[in-house]
Scaffold this active site. Structure first.
Site, PDB file in Angstrom:
ATOM      1  N   ASP A  90      -2.688  -3.954  -0.956  1.00 41.64           N
ATOM      2  CA  ASP A  90      -1.727  -2.997  -1.796  1.00 41.64           C
ATOM      3  C   ASP A  90      -1.298  -4.619  -3.083  1.00 41.64           C
ATOM      4  O   ASP A  90      -0.929  -5.838  -2.928  1.00 41.64           O
ATOM      5  CB  ASP A  90       0.079  -3.497  -1.177  1.00 41.64           C
ATOM      6  CG  ASP A  90       1.028  -2.381  -1.994  1.00 41.64           C
ATOM      7  OD1 ASP A  90       0.872  -1.786  -2.892  1.00 41.64           O
ATOM      8  OD2 ASP A  90       2.304  -2.439  -1.114  1.00 41.64           O
TER       9      ASP A  90
ATOM     10  N   TRP B 132       0.736  -6.681  -9.780  1.00 43.76           N
ATOM     11  CA  TRP B 132      -0.379  -7.567 -10.678  1.00 43.76           C
ATOM     12  C   TRP B 132      -0.818  -7.207 -11.873  1.00 43.76           C
ATOM     13  O   TRP B 132       0.244  -8.039 -12.870  1.00 43.76           O
ATOM     14  CB  TRP B 132      -1.765  -8.065  -9.948  1.00 43.76           C
ATOM     15  CG  TRP B 132      -2.362  -8.752  -9.539  1.00 43.76           C
ATOM     16  CD1 TRP B 132      -2.666 -10.297 -10.186  1.00 43.76           C
ATOM     17  CD2 TRP B 132      -3.558  -8.985 -10.938  1.00 43.76           C
ATOM     18  NE1 TRP B 132      -3.840 -11.069 -10.190  1.00 43.76           N
ATOM     19  CE2 TRP B 132      -3.891  -9.988 -11.368  1.00 43.76           C
ATOM     20  CE3 TRP B 132      -4.160  -7.485 -11.515  1.00 43.76           C
ATOM     21  CZ2 TRP B 132      -5.113 -10.204 -11.829  1.00 43.76           C
ATOM     22  CZ3 TRP B 132      -5.519  -7.907 -13.227  1.00 43.76           C
ATOM     23  CH2 TRP B 132      -6.061  -8.989 -12.786  1.00 43.76           C
TER      24      TRP B 132
ATOM     25  N   ARG C  43      -2.083  -0.691 -15.168  1.00 45.80           N
ATOM     26  CA  ARG C  43      -2.621  -0.481 -13.961  1.00 45.80           C
ATOM     27  C   ARG C  43      -3.673  -0.557 -13.489  1.00 45.80           C
ATOM     28  O   ARG C  43      -4.204  -1.046 -12.339  1.00 45.80           O
ATOM     29  CB  ARG C  43      -1.511   0.538 -13.550  1.00 45.80           C
ATOM     30  CG  ARG C  43      -0.213   0.441 -13.410  1.00 45.80           C
ATOM     31  CD  ARG C  43       0.567   1.694 -13.362  1.00 45.80           C
ATOM     32  NE  ARG C  43       0.222   1.654 -11.654  1.00 45.80           N
ATOM     33  CZ  ARG C  43       0.728   2.020 -10.344  1.00 45.80           C
ATOM     34  NH1 ARG C  43       1.684   0.822 -10.660  1.00 45.80           N
ATOM     35  NH2 ARG C  43       0.277   1.690  -9.451  1.00 45.80           N
TER      36      ARG C  43
ATOM     37  N   HIS D 160      -6.479  -2.224 -10.677  1.00 42.06           N
ATOM     38  CA  HIS D 160      -7.275  -1.960  -9.375  1.00 42.06           C
ATOM     39  C   HIS D 160      -8.792  -2.455 -10.099  1.00 42.06           C
ATOM     40  O   HIS D 160      -9.238  -2.210  -8.754  1.00 42.06           O
ATOM     41  CB  HIS D 160      -7.505  -0.600  -9.653  1.00 42.06           C
ATOM     42  CG  HIS D 160      -6.950   0.450  -9.540  1.00 42.06           C
ATOM     43  ND1 HIS D 160      -5.641   0.099  -8.667  1.00 42.06           N
ATOM     44  CD2 HIS D 160      -5.328   1.561 -10.317  1.00 42.06           C
ATOM     45  CE1 HIS D 160      -4.629   0.594  -8.402  1.00 42.06           C
ATOM     46  NE2 HIS D 160      -4.254   1.563  -9.413  1.00 42.06           N
TER      47      HIS D 160
ATOM     48  N   THR E 238      -3.885  10.169   0.546  1.00 45.96           N
ATOM     49  CA  THR E 238      -3.502  11.134   0.823  1.00 45.96           C
ATOM     50  C   THR E 238      -2.176  11.913   0.647  1.00 45.96           C
ATOM     51  O   THR E 238      -1.828  12.488  -0.629  1.00 45.96           O
ATOM     52  CB  THR E 238      -2.793  12.435   2.354  1.00 45.96           C
ATOM     53  OG1 THR E 238      -1.632  11.936   2.971  1.00 45.96           O
ATOM     54  CG2 THR E 238      -4.850  12.031   2.894  1.00 45.96           C
TER      55      THR E 238
ATOM     56  N   ASN F 125      -1.616   9.669  -2.482  1.00 45.22           N
ATOM     57  CA  ASN F 125      -1.644   8.938  -3.438  1.00 45.22           C
ATOM     58  C   ASN F 125      -1.825  10.340  -5.139  1.00 45.22           C
ATOM     59  O   ASN F 125      -2.128   9.431  -5.728  1.00 45.22           O
ATOM     60  CB  ASN F 125      -2.640   7.633  -3.877  1.00 45.22           C
ATOM     61  CG  ASN F 125      -2.694   6.789  -2.487  1.00 45.22           C
ATOM     62  OD1 ASN F 125      -3.615   6.294  -2.358  1.00 45.22           O
ATOM     63  ND2 ASN F 125      -1.330   6.113  -2.661  1.00 45.22           N
TER      64      ASN F 125
ATOM     65  N   ARG G  86      -0.688  -6.905   5.180  1.00 43.36           N
ATOM     66  CA  ARG G  86      -0.639  -5.975   3.848  1.00 43.36           C
ATOM     67  C   ARG G  86       0.153  -6.797   3.180  1.00 43.36           C
ATOM     68  O   ARG G  86       0.272  -7.743   3.542  1.00 43.36           O
ATOM     69  CB  ARG G  86       0.862  -5.051   4.386  1.00 43.36           C
ATOM     70  CG  ARG G  86       1.327  -4.461   3.404  1.00 43.36           C
ATOM     71  CD  ARG G  86       2.090  -3.113   3.478  1.00 43.36           C
ATOM     72  NE  ARG G  86       2.493  -2.715   2.601  1.00 43.36           N
ATOM     73  CZ  ARG G  86       2.371  -1.467   2.565  1.00 43.36           C
ATOM     74  NH1 ARG G  86       2.625  -0.212   3.406  1.00 43.36           N
ATOM     75  NH2 ARG G  86       3.179  -0.882   1.028  1.00 43.36           N
TER      76      ARG G  86
ATOM     77  N   LEU H 215       3.781   0.143   7.542  1.00 42.91           N
ATOM     78  CA  LEU H 215       2.118   0.999   7.204  1.00 42.91           C
ATOM     79  C   LEU H 215       1.838   2.002   6.976  1.00 42.91           C
ATOM     80  O   LEU H 215       0.782   1.818   6.720  1.00 42.91           O
ATOM     81  CB  LEU H 215       2.321   1.387   9.245  1.00 42.91           C
ATOM     82  CG  LEU H 215       1.741   0.365  10.439  1.00 42.91           C
ATOM     83  CD1 LEU H 215       1.509   1.462  11.924  1.00 42.91           C
ATOM     84  CD2 LEU H 215       0.350  -0.295  10.019  1.00 42.91           C
ATOM     85  N   SER H 216       3.232   2.250   6.110  1.00 44.28           N
ATOM     86  CA  SER H 216       2.571   3.445   5.008  1.00 44.28           C
ATOM     87  C   SER H 216       1.583   4.272   5.501  1.00 44.28           C
ATOM     88  O   SER H 216       0.751   4.906   4.751  1.00 44.28           O
ATOM     89  CB  SER H 216       2.405   2.947   3.503  1.00 44.28           C
ATOM     90  OG  SER H 216       3.393   2.297   3.239  1.00 44.28           O
TER      91      SER H 216
ATOM     92  N   GLU I 180      -1.236  -6.830  15.616  1.00 42.53           N
ATOM     93  CA  GLU I 180      -0.312  -7.995  15.360  1.00 42.53           C
ATOM     94  C   GLU I 180      -0.265  -7.888  13.657  1.00 42.53           C
ATOM     95  O   GLU I 180      -1.203  -7.573  13.135  1.00 42.53           O
ATOM     96  CB  GLU I 180      -1.221  -9.231  15.604  1.00 42.53           C
ATOM     97  CG  GLU I 180      -1.173  -9.335  17.027  1.00 42.53           C
ATOM     98  CD  GLU I 180      -0.024 -10.361  18.114  1.00 42.53           C
ATOM     99  OE1 GLU I 180       1.152 -10.119  17.495  1.00 42.53           O
ATOM    100  OE2 GLU I 180       0.215  -9.426  19.247  1.00 42.53           O
TER     101      GLU I 180
END
Length: 258
Positions: free
Chosen positions: A35, A40, A48, A52, A81, A83, A203, A210-211, A222
């Site tokens: 993520d 960034w 954007r 990527h 799904t 996105n 993450r 967890l998205s 963990e």
């Protein structure tokens, strides 16, 4: 409280991170929610899509680290799904990025003995991309090194619903008794069939959720969170997550062994 939840890259360490690793207690399956690419880029005044591109370089670096330390399975969240709700210009860029990533990296992955596998509704991806992904899987299927799973057009709930439908169909046809349905039957109907559950879930970029990623597989994982955006995530920070993982008391519902 936040200091306990998030890692800090600025921690001072007496010895290098790799010297702190216990090579006999490495996680067998690491999941990463990559993520922060857009954040960034925005933070640097870039578009954007620049984020990527930078994120792909980080992914290659982390995969190389898994190869170096013999971490058997790496599963990354590349496109969910959900996105598809993003602007089509960004979605189209990402689809092309998957294609170019494979074209540029597949030879090197073969040299590194990596076996790549795509999980999700791959066949619903646009154009020739499904064929390109399947071709990459076929080319690397006999490799015996790191199993590199890339979740594309993937949703954890959708995966479980699909598994339930498949199992229900077997019951309806008489090929499976309801009494025989157990954890293994469900495991065998997931995209990750034959793989162990996730040991460590990482993450980046500060969100603590967890998205919809590997919901079943991460039941006893963990969790490790960092505010670092994915393009800035380093091999050192990845190893720090593993060192922290090795300090956890994993009870799996039982009593502490300490």
């Amino acid at each position: 409280m936040l200091k306990k939840i998030f890692s800090s890259k600025k921690e001072k360490r007496d010895i290098s991170i790799d010297k702190q690793l216990d090579l006999n207690k490495l996680p067998q399956h690491v999941g990463i929610i990559m993520d922060g690419n857009g954040r960034w880029a925005t933070g640097k005044g870039l578009i954007r899509t620049s984020g990527h591109k930078a994120g792909v370089k980080t992914l290659k670096k982390i995969l190389k680290t898994c190869i170096k330390y013999n971490i058997p399975i790496l599963t990354v969240y590349a496109f969910s799904t959900e996105n598809w709700k993003r602007p089509m210009t960004e979605v189209n860029f990402l689809m092309n990025l998957f294609s170019s990533f494979l074209a540029e990296q597949i030879d090197e992955m073969c040299e590194d003995n990596v076996r790549i596998h795509f999980i999700g509704r791959v066949d619903e991806l646009p154009g020739n991309l499904p064929n390109e992904l399947h071709a990459a899987e076929e080319r690397t299927k006999n490799n015996t090194g790191v199993r590199f799973n890339v979740a594309v057009n993937y949703g954890g709930r959708d995966e479980i619903v699909t598994a339930v439908k498949n199992i229900a169909s077997e019951v309806q046809s008489g090929d499976l008794s309801i009494d025989k349905i157990d954890d293994k039957v469900i495991d065998d109907n997931l995209y990750t069939k034959g793989l162990p559950p996730v040991d460590l879930m990482i993450r980046t970029s500060g969100d603590i959720r967890l998205s919809n990623f590997l919901l079943w597989q991460a039941a006893y994982a963990e969790f490790w969170f960092t505010k670092t955006n994915w393009p800035d995530f380093s091999s050192e920070e990845f190893l720090q997550a593993i060192v922290d993982f090795q300090k956890r008391d994993r009870r799996f519902g039982g009593l502490s062994s300490k």
